[in-house]
Design a protein around this motif. Structure first.
Motif: not given
Length: 245
Positions: A11-18, A23-30
């Motif tokens: 269960r995440p406590a601090a989920f956010r863009a990392n 740099k290697s995950n081009h699917f991730q968005k801020s």
């Protein structure tokens, strides 16, 4: 057996863009808006765990440690893999903040409740800047002892050979890229395997020969191939896990 009736979820406590993985995950968005993304993630997590339990799947929930600042903690399959022969593998992670996800208390709890016959730690490869991120990097066909992996900065063939030696699985390697020709960082973004099916984004394989070899391998092992488009892959239609109640 390809499927499991128990799933471990953090269960995440601090989920956010990392920023360390972008740099290697081009699917991730801020996200710069006013939404509390971490709270939304926890609600989605709780709803999903409840849905699984309602269907008769056993869910083992572990709470993230907020002080560790591990935004990707809800993906434990990247650092730990448990095999049916009683082995627990822990893996080398590319991002420094993701290495803090490896927790001895989790391993101790699993060892207390399940029969663990062997512990294999591959994290030493981080010192050589070589990584293999669990079942993000490796799509495991347990029945045929085959692993599928696309090459990326997070999936090293050197570490892969060590996994082959220690696990008895054989890795089928290929190159996979997104529609902008970036290497796909994790194989489970573009592929998954169930008992009778394989979901694959075949257009992510630019090499015709590698595409034919992958199709042939899957068909030889009796998988019904479900080919999806880039758009479907980008909606994470490949990123699934087959469970049983």
């Amino acid at each position: 057996m390809q499927t499991a009736q128990t799933v471990m979820m953090v269960r995440p406590a601090a989920f956010r863009a990392n920023p360390e993985t972008m740099k290697s995950n081009h699917f991730q968005k801020s996200w710069d808006g006013d939404l509390d993304v971490a709270s939304l993630a926890r609600k989605a997590f709780d709803d999903y765990a409840a849905s699984l339990r309602a269907e008769g799947v056993e869910v083992r929930i572990i709470d993230d440690i907020s002080s560790q600042e591990t935004p990707d903690s809800l993906f434990p399959n990247n650092w730990i893999v448990m095999l049916a022969d009683g082995s627990i593998f822990t893996f080398p992670m590319e991002a420094h903040n993701r290495r803090r996800e490896r927790r001895m208390d989790i391993i101790a709890d699993l060892s207390h409740d399940y029969e663990v016959l062997r512990r294999v730690d591959l994290s030493r490869y981080e010192d050589k800047n070589l990584y293999l991120e669990g079942t993000g990097s490796l799509i495991l066909d347990h029945d045929n002892r085959i692993a599928y992996a696309c090459r990326s900065s997070r999936s090293s063939e050197v570490v892969g050979r060590e996994f082959e030696r220690l696990s008895g699985y054989r890795i089928h390697w290929f190159d996979a890229r997104d529609r902008l020709h970036h290497p796909i960082y994790h194989t489970n973004v573009m592929m998954s395997i169930g008992t009778r099916f394989a979901i694959v984004c075949l257009e992510s394989l630019s090499s015709e020969s590698e595409r034919r070899e992958l199709i042939s391998q899957l068909e030889r092992t009796g998988k019904n191939l479900i080919d999806v488009t880039f758009a479907q892959m980008e909606a994470f239609s490949c990123n699934v896990l087959e469970l049983r109640n």
